[in-house]
Motif scaffolding. Sequence first.
Motif, PDB file in Angstrom:
ATOM      1  N   PRO A 129    -167.560 -38.424-127.112  1.00 16.77           N
ATOM      2  CA  PRO A 129    -168.946 -37.729-126.363  1.00 16.77           C
ATOM      3  C   PRO A 129    -168.798 -36.841-127.869  1.00 16.77           C
ATOM      4  CG  PRO A 129    -168.746 -38.457-124.770  1.00 16.77           C
ATOM      5  CD  PRO A 129    -167.899 -39.431-125.045  1.00 16.77           C
ATOM      6  N   ASP A 130    -168.891 -35.680-128.823  1.00 21.46           N
ATOM      7  CA  ASP A 130    -168.547 -34.677-128.950  1.00 21.46           C
ATOM      8  C   ASP A 130    -168.000 -33.267-128.256  1.00 21.46           C
ATOM      9  OD1 ASP A 130    -168.889 -35.483-131.364  1.00 21.46           O
ATOM     10  OD2 ASP A 130    -170.874 -34.715-131.954  1.00 21.46           O
ATOM     11  N   GLU A 131    -168.686 -33.514-126.604  1.00 22.18           N
ATOM     12  CA  GLU A 131    -168.055 -32.466-126.020  1.00 22.18           C
ATOM     13  C   GLU A 131    -166.457 -32.722-125.313  1.00 22.18           C
ATOM     14  OE1 GLU A 131    -169.422 -30.342-121.827  1.00 22.18           O
ATOM     15  OE2 GLU A 131    -171.433 -31.082-122.757  1.00 22.18           O
ATOM     16  N   THR A 132    -166.708 -34.164-124.896  1.00 22.96           N
ATOM     17  CA  THR A 132    -164.922 -34.654-124.225  1.00 22.96           C
ATOM     18  C   THR A 132    -164.467 -34.053-125.901  1.00 22.96           C
ATOM     19  OG1 THR A 132    -166.718 -36.806-122.972  1.00 22.96           O
ATOM     20  CG2 THR A 132    -164.001 -36.605-123.267  1.00 22.96           C
ATOM     21  N   ALA A 133    -164.997 -34.478-126.757  1.00 25.13           N
ATOM     22  CA  ALA A 133    -163.317 -34.810-127.990  1.00 25.13           C
ATOM     23  C   ALA A 133    -163.610 -32.916-127.701  1.00 25.13           C
ATOM     24  CB  ALA A 133    -164.259 -35.257-129.306  1.00 25.13           C
ATOM     25  N   ALA A 134    -163.806 -32.277-128.336  1.00 24.36           N
ATOM     26  CA  ALA A 134    -163.742 -30.562-128.226  1.00 24.36           C
ATOM     27  C   ALA A 134    -162.789 -30.986-126.861  1.00 24.36           C
ATOM     28  CB  ALA A 134    -165.177 -30.478-128.480  1.00 24.36           C
ATOM     29  N   THR A 135    -163.434 -30.739-125.441  1.00 23.17           N
ATOM     30  CA  THR A 135    -162.448 -30.646-125.063  1.00 23.17           C
ATOM     31  C   THR A 135    -161.039 -31.196-125.214  1.00 23.17           C
ATOM     32  OG1 THR A 135    -164.368 -30.949-123.177  1.00 23.17           O
ATOM     33  CG2 THR A 135    -162.268 -30.864-122.582  1.00 23.17           C
ATOM     34  N   TYR A 136    -160.309 -32.064-125.741  1.00 23.67           N
ATOM     35  CA  TYR A 136    -158.863 -32.548-125.747  1.00 23.67           C
ATOM     36  C   TYR A 136    -158.644 -31.944-127.519  1.00 23.67           C
ATOM     37  CZ  TYR A 136    -159.378 -35.426-121.719  1.00 23.67           C
ATOM     38  OH  TYR A 136    -159.589 -35.807-120.430  1.00 23.67           O
ATOM     39  N   GLY A 137    -159.340 -31.616-127.710  1.00 27.35           N
ATOM     40  CA  GLY A 137    -159.010 -30.994-129.217  1.00 27.35           C
ATOM     41  C   GLY A 137    -159.488 -31.905-130.527  1.00 27.35           C
ATOM     42  N   PHE A 138    -160.080 -33.040-130.150  1.00 23.83           N
ATOM     43  CA  PHE A 138    -159.976 -33.949-131.015  1.00 23.83           C
ATOM     44  C   PHE A 138    -161.679 -33.712-132.449  1.00 23.83           C
ATOM     45  CE2 PHE A 138    -157.499 -36.737-128.171  1.00 23.83           C
ATOM     46  CZ  PHE A 138    -156.604 -36.604-129.327  1.00 23.83           C
ATOM     47  N   GLN A 139    -161.831 -34.156-133.206  1.00 23.44           N
ATOM     48  CA  GLN A 139    -163.090 -34.034-134.527  1.00 23.44           C
ATOM     49  C   GLN A 139    -164.522 -35.087-134.065  1.00 23.44           C
ATOM     50  OE1 GLN A 139    -161.877 -34.582-137.893  1.00 23.44           O
ATOM     51  NE2 GLN A 139    -160.367 -32.577-138.285  1.00 23.44           N
TER      52      GLN A 139
END
Length: 493
Positions: A247-257
């Motif tokens: 999910p976009d929110e999870t990706a952003a948390t870990y610093g991924f696109q």
Amino acid sequence: MKKSTLLTVVFLGLIQSVWAGGILTNANQSAQYIRMLSRNASTDIDAVYFNPAGLVKLNDGWHFSFNNQSIFQTRTIENMYPLLNESTYDGDVTVPVFPSAFAVYKKDRVAFSFGFGVNGGGGTAEYKTGLPSFEIPFAQLPAALGQLGIVTNGYSTDLYFDGRSVFLGTQLNASYRFNEIFSGAIGLRVISAKNTYDGHIKQISLIVEREGQPLLITATDLFNQLAADASAAAGQLGQYPADATMPDETAATYGFQSGTTFGEAAQTMSVKAATANAYASQMGDKYESLDQKGTGFTPIIGLNIKPSDKLNMGFRYEFKTVLKMTNHTEKDDLNVYRDGAEFRNDIPAIFTAGVDYQLLDNFKLSGSFSNYFDKAADWSGKENDIEKNYYELAGGLELQLNEVTTISAGLMHSETGVGRGYQTDISYSLSSNSVGLGAKFKVSDAFDMDLGVLNTVYENGYKEIEYAGVGTYKELYDKSNLAFSIGLTYHLL
């Protein structure tokens, strides 16, 4: 940052000669040399070193000489690498005691002589803030951390290196006068060589932003924390199906696109953890403490030709000194100086020629040439960067003012033959021009005193170094040198 790149550059093995005589050889063996510079046709007591065949020109009897020089040298390296905290590094070489001694017994056609001196090394090189090659690997740390997603504002480290090198030479000669024109000599010098290195790399730290404030953290702690965080993240992400999109929110948390899969993210975090662990293993305090010792033998032959009362010519050939050094290692955290390991550090063969001409009863002119066969020496591969042999051209004059005082002066040009591949911030060779001034005082019929001062101006050198991922930058090399000398000679006739 590879371990070999970081560590093997830090403690290198060749401490150069402290002044004149090629890359490894000290030719400044007497106070008379310091005040005149051209001594290859000497028929005074320092001919024990410079022209042993000329010793038969001394008066019959015993002759003794004791000399000391105080030498002060600054080595300056400037590196244009843009990530360094400072671009200029100074190393001080201080040699308050640089002794030599000669003794000669002359009788009729024969002279026997003894010489002692520091034929190589002789100084202590201290770099209180390290050198560019020491520091550049640490200057690259902020960029490496940037690849791990960590922004830093700089680095700090405690770097120190102290290198001491002394090649003591003990020489015996036998000289014989064949006739009024020709005389010859044979000799042997025993070299006892010792290098001593002490140094450390400590307190490697980085400046990071924490809650808007700069914070200095040791690199080991920082990389260990990064490794732990990345490893934990990899474990968490690995619990999900590898081909599932985050999910976009999870990706952003870990610093991924957006669009990154859990498998891709877990793999990336595992790589970051391994990279951080690799850096952490290199960031601890490192210490080096060791001696390197070796013994070599130098056969010497000489010829003196005196075709007239006014003209004298001297020639000397020193064979190559095969010198095998052995490590005696006490502390080797860098794993670059294995205890008991051996390497070659030969003293090259030398050919010298000199001429003295007594222009007037109280005025003498002198010229000297010295060639050092560096290309034929074995320096464990470093000789491959020698393009031509090192040579020296010197001229001197001596004027007797009265029965007590004689003044002298000399000029010398020294031309190095190293290629740019030879030059490093620890071991570099530069061409130079020297001027010597001084005087001899005949205190009594039996006692002479020589005083001299010498200054050397070096030509700047440089090397272009390519740094992976950063670019090619120049490293500039310079030196300054000043020496004072005193010599005491006693004649027992």
